[in-house]
Design a protein around this motif. Structure first.
Motif, mmCIF file in Angstrom:
data_model
loop_
_atom_site.group_PDB
_atom_site.id
_atom_site.type_symbol
_atom_site.label_atom_id
_atom_site.label_comp_id
_atom_site.label_asym_id
_atom_site.label_seq_id
_atom_site.Cartn_x
_atom_site.Cartn_y
_atom_site.Cartn_z
ATOM 1 N N LEU A 255 -3.521 -4.147 1.772
ATOM 2 C CA LEU A 255 -3.708 -4.148 0.316
ATOM 3 C C LEU A 255 -2.377 -4.366 -0.391
ATOM 4 O O LEU A 255 -1.361 -3.803 0.015
ATOM 5 C CB LEU A 255 -4.305 -2.823 -0.140
ATOM 6 C CG LEU A 255 -5.745 -2.562 0.292
ATOM 7 C CD1 LEU A 255 -6.216 -1.242 -0.244
ATOM 8 C CD2 LEU A 255 -6.643 -3.686 -0.198
ATOM 9 N N THR B 147 0.829 -1.217 0.000
ATOM 10 C CA THR B 147 0.000 0.000 0.000
ATOM 11 C C THR B 147 0.861 1.264 0.000
ATOM 12 O O THR B 147 0.507 2.285 -0.589
ATOM 13 C CB THR B 147 -0.897 0.045 1.258
ATOM 14 O OG1 THR B 147 -1.159 -1.285 1.673
ATOM 15 C CG2 THR B 147 -2.170 0.790 0.975
ATOM 16 N N ARG C 76 -6.446 -8.336 -1.216
ATOM 17 C CA ARG C 76 -6.573 -7.952 0.200
ATOM 18 C C ARG C 76 -6.071 -9.113 1.023
ATOM 19 O O ARG C 76 -6.581 -10.224 0.886
ATOM 20 C CB ARG C 76 -8.038 -7.687 0.553
ATOM 21 C CG ARG C 76 -8.529 -6.351 0.057
ATOM 22 C CD ARG C 76 -10.041 -6.252 0.146
ATOM 23 N NE ARG C 76 -10.571 -5.744 -1.116
ATOM 24 C CZ ARG C 76 -10.709 -4.448 -1.390
ATOM 25 N NH1 ARG C 76 -10.359 -3.539 -0.498
ATOM 26 N NH2 ARG C 76 -11.179 -4.054 -2.559
#
Ligand code: C2E
Ligand code: MG
Ligand code: MG
Length: 921
Positions: free
Chosen positions: A468, A378, A457
């Motif tokens: 993520l 992420t 996920r």
């Protein structure tokens, strides 16, 4: 199929074979013993065992006993009213005289109710001896056989009913005691389900010494024998193990008495049972039930077999061996289990593999991936990447370990897509799109990739929010794209010259017309055709021909045209934006034609080719690409009709002519079938006397609306469209059919067009027409024009030779109008030459025509060719030609072409054609 059952089949065969050799005996014994125990039944009680037991032995103190002891026993038993007495004791040897006498007397007193044992005994040297009671004893009783023959395993199962020894038949002890001999067989199976415990047994010494209640003996049959182990009269039997020999005799006698003679079924029945078990095993295997249930089912089957065996023993006196079946069932279970275990092992292994993958091998898999894979967290930092990705994008494992951000490792366009996926909260993984990007590797080398960015996920181990991860996957499609581009290029270009292909040219015209600016300004299209290019190819070879074509394209490009295409062979097209007026056409075309017809300097040769050009533009021809090219082609055809390097601009009339030709062609096709065609015949006469010597067939077309159409108009169209081939056949056939019916066997001349020579088999057509009509070949002349020699002179000469070989004549029509010289006459194998009417026209005044006619005459005469003059319109012409040595004439002066009926009528009447003689005289 067989493979599936190979385990099963193996078990069946193994068990059957093993069983055959009796190797399951031990198991069978145990099972039989068990079964005997289960079905235990009491003895009758009528047969009593008088046992020489340890107690008796102790009482007497010696063994063998003095025969007086046996005598006392017989006396005691007789005193107690025993009904039969059977001795399972050897009395074959003599003992002391007084003792032997005592026994003899006792036996005598017993009154013949005593049985004395006899038996065959094997000696050490392998021979046999038969031990029978001394005759002095035997004469007072029955001699009975006590031999018991063990099975191979030493067990006593069967009992003989008797035997013949030295020719004398002896009954066995049990048979005599029971008073029953089974009808079949020499022996029987002893039923050990008869409980030995229930056989009344008393110690001999107790009987002798009166300690046994006489009531227990009265009326009973007594078997006397050893039970003491030390006397070694012991046997091994099912159920009981070791029992005394006399007890075996008693049980055998009880078996007979109770009607329990057992039979053993054949080995085949056992094998049948094994196969049955195998079939059941197959059914069970395919039942798809849980393993445990399947095992239980097989055990039940085994139990069922056992139960069956028990029932058979109890009710049917059948002693079934079930060991083989059970062992087979165990075998089946093993085979089944082995398969199951194998399968489970595979399952186990694959789950284990899955486990390890999800833990640690993921990195390996990513690293080894053939595709480029980059996993990004992420925060935009690298997590993992495949080696291929590292190589292409230029980072290393160290960058991954350091968690370098994608901004420093990925190209801008990829960063954008990865970021978009990571930052878009509503990102829908199903919306993943495959994109394409070009990555620059260095100055010249670039890579085309196809890529997707997916989002995963990952649930964390603690209960935090899911993490993520974006995954960029890409594949090198450079090769694919390049080869696609190569193919597109090839489809759009002429590989030799690099000019556009015809298809691409049409596309381009459509594109340009669609773009507004061009539409307003218009487009000019030119089509160029080279002349004499074939000569370059033939004289210098294709390599030079190719060079010329390339240079033509270059020269066209240098003329400030926008696009150049090669339409095929030696024809090209070019396109320029805008339209020209007439003067501009003139200037533009002259420049191009001059350039193209300039000398071509090739390595060590020079070539000169001519060029013609047709032009049109969107104002003249409209905006349809195909129509533009068609119109330019029409203009080119017009240019080709003019000599030299010429050009023509499209005019609407050209299109009309084409349209007319198209209408004509369709009309002509139907004309052949609708009877609109007919033949006229123009007479050919002998110039000397006006006699009819032959005719030329000339086709006529009466169109229902257009009226009569001149062959000068429709024949060229028929030639252009190929209809002439069908038309020509019709003419040939019809003319021959007419000619064969004429009253005079005059000659028939039929015109054959160059197109027929080039595209059909004229010889075959002629042969067919002759054979169909029956016309003699010598009466037929084929007229051909010089045009036939343009395409394939050698081929045409060959055809001419073939026609001549058939007997058909060949005439050269319209001589003098083409490019043929006089020398040509000598080379070609004609029989006849027809001087064209244009020369006859000038006679008798035109000096030049007269000179030419004279020259033709002289040469033909020397070559032996017949000369025919065409288009004779007056008597002077006829007279002069006759004078020059021409013997046959044709023309309006003699007759216009007439129909068949008129011709036939004229043949009957010999006057009208005489005009010539008068004129000449
Ligand atoms: P061609 O083979 O040279 O035929 C002779 C032409 O000259 C005929 O024209 C004939 O009517 C015409 N003619 C004959 N005598 C005179 C004369 O004294 N003065 C003048 N001015 N003309 C004369 P036609 O029938 O119109 O045929 C024209 C051409 O059409 C023929 O020329 C021939 O090339 C072609 N043609 C006619 N019929 C056939 C045919 O059946 N097959 C083929 N392939 N071509 C044919
Ligand atoms: Mg002719
Ligand atoms: Mg002619």
């Amino acid at each position: 199929m067989l493979r599936q059952f190979k385990g099963l089949i193996f078990v069946v065969l193994l068990v059957a074979a093993t069983n055959f050799f009796g190797w399951f005996q031990t198991v069978d014994n145990s099972l039989q013993s068990l079964r005997f125990k289960q079905t235990s039944r009491p003895a009758s009680g009528e047969i009593v065992f008088a046992a020489i037991d340890p107690k008796s032995l102790n009482a007497i103190g010696v063994w063998p006993w003095p025969r007086s002891v046996h005598a006392s026993l017989v006396n005691a038993l007789v005193g107690m009213d025993a009904s039969d007495i059977a001795f399972d004791i050897d009395f074959s040897a003599q003992s002391t005289p007084e003792n032997d006498l005592a026994l003899e007397q006792a036996l005598e007193e017993a009154g013949g109710f005593v049985m004395l044992a006899a038996f065959r005994q094997a000696l050490l040297d392998g021979s046999f001896t038969f031990n029978e009671p001394l005759p002095r004893f035997a004469q007072h009783g029955d001699t009975v056989l006590v031999n018991i023959i063990p099975d191979a395993d030493g067990m006593i199962r069967r009992y003989p009913v008797g035997a013949a020894i030295d020719g004398i038949k002896y009954t066995s002890l049990a048979a005599l005691v029971a008073g029953y001999v089974p009808p079949q067989g020499s022996d029987f199976v002893i039923d050990y389900s008869i409980d030995a415990e229930t056989v009344p047994a008393y110690s001999v010494i107790d009987i002798i010494e009166g300690r046994v209640d006489p009531a227990l003996i009265a009326g009973k049959q007594i078997v006397i024998g050893a039970s003491a182990v030390e006397l070694r009269d012991n046997f091994v039997v099912p159920r009981y193990g070791t029992i005394p020999g006399p007890m075996v005799q008693i049980l055998a006698a009880e078996t007979l008495r109770q009607g329990r003679v057992l039979s053993e079924p054949s080995l085949y029945l056992e094998m049948g049972l094994i196969v049955l078990a195998a079939l059941i095993a197959v059914l069970v295997r395919f039942s798809r039930l849980v393993l445990a249930i399947r095992v239980a089912m097989m055990i039940t089957v085994a139990l069922a077999f056992e139960l069956g065996a028990l029932v058979l023993l109890t009710n049917s006196n059948i002693l079934l061996d079930t060991a083989a079946v059970h062992i087979a069932i165990v075998g089946f279970l093993f085979v089944g289990l082995a398969r199951e275990l194998d399968f489970r092992k595979i399952l186990l292994r694959s789950t284990r593999r899955e486990l390890t993958t999800s833990q640690g091998i993921l990195d390996r898999v990513i690293a080894d991936n053939f595709d480029g894979v980059v996993v990004v967290g992420t925060d935009g930092k690298l997590i993992a990447a495949s080696r291929f990705a590292e190589e292409v994008l230029g980072f290393t494992d160290a960058d991954i370990a350091a968690g370098t951000s994608i901004e420093r490792t990925l190209p801008a366009n990829l960063i954008k897509d990865v970021r978009k996926v990571l930052e878009d909260a509503e990102y829908d993984p199903a919306s993943t799109m495959v994109r394409e990007a070009t990555l620059k590797r260095d100055e010249i080398d670039s890579l085309i990739i196809e890529y997707v960015v997916t989002l995963s996920r990952i649930a964390p181990e603690d209960d935090g929010p899911p993490e993520l991860v974006a995954c960029l996957t890409f594949r090198d499609i450079t090769e694919r794209r390049l080869s696609e581009r190569r193919l597109t290029y090839l489809a759009r270009h002429d590989p030799l010259t690099g000019a556009l292909s015809r298809a691409r040219m049409i596309d381009l015209i459509n594109q340009l017309i669609e773009s507004d600016t061009t539409r307003n300004r218009g487009l000019t299209l030119g089509v160029v055709s080279l002349s004499r290019f074939k000569l370059v190819n033939e004289a210098l070879g294709h390599h030079y021909g190719d060079e010329v074509l390339k240079m033509v394209v270059e020269r066209l490009r240098s003329c400030r045209v926008d696009h150049v295409a090669r339409l095929g062979g030696d024809s090209f097209a070019f396109l320029t934006k805008g339209v020209l007026d007439d003067d501009e056409f003139e200037v533009f075309s002259t420049v191009i034609l001059n350039k193209l017809s300039d000398i071509y300097d090739l390595e060590d040769h020079q070539a000169i080719v001519g060029a013609q050009m047709g032009l049109t533009d969107t104002h003249l021809s409209g905006t349809d690409a195909e129509l533009l090219i068609t119109h330019a082609d029409m203009a080119l055809s017009a240019a080709k009709e003019m000599p030299g390097n010429t050009y023509a601009v499209f005019r609407p009339e050209m299109d009309e002519r084409l349209k007319e030709a198209q209408v004509m062609e369709t009309a002509m096709r139907s004309a052949i079938h609708n009877g609109q065609l007919s033949l006229n015949y123009q007479p050919q006469v002998s110039l000397a006397d006006g006699r009819l010597v032959g005719v030329e067939a000339l086709v006529r077309w009466e169109h229902p609306e257009l009226g009569p159409v001149s062959p000068a108009k429709f024949i060229p169209i028929a030639e252009e469209t190929g209809t002439i081939i069908e038309l020509g056949r019709w003419i040939l056939n019809a003319a021959c059919m007419d000619a064969v019916n004429w009253p005079e066997p005059i000659k028939l001349a039929v015109n054959v067009s160059p197109t027929q020579f080039e595209f059909s088999d004229v010889v075959a057509d002629v042969r067919k027409a002759l054979s169909k009509s029956g016309l003699a070949p010598e009466r037929l002349d084929i007229e051909l024009t010089e045009g036939v020699f343009i395409a394939d002179p050698a081929g045409v000469i060959a055809v001419m030779e073939q026609l001549k070989a058939l007997g058909v004549g060949v005439a050269l029509d319209d001589f003098g109008t083409g490019y043929s010289s006089l020398s040509y006459l000598a080379q070609m194998p004609f029989d006849k030459v027809k001087i064209d009417k244009s020369f006859v026209n000038g006679l008798p005044n035109d000096q030049q025509s007269a000179a030419i006619v004279q020259a033709v005459m002289t040469l033909s005469e020397s070559l032996g060719k017949v000369v025919v003059a065409e288009g004779i319109e007056n008597a002077d012409q006829a007279w002069m030609l006759n004078l020059a040595g021409c013997h046959i004439g044709q023309g309006y002066h003699f007759s216009r072409p007439i129909d068949n009926d008129a011709l036939v009528a004229r043949m009957g009447d010999s006057t009208p054609l005489q005009k010539i003689a008068q004129a000449g005289s």
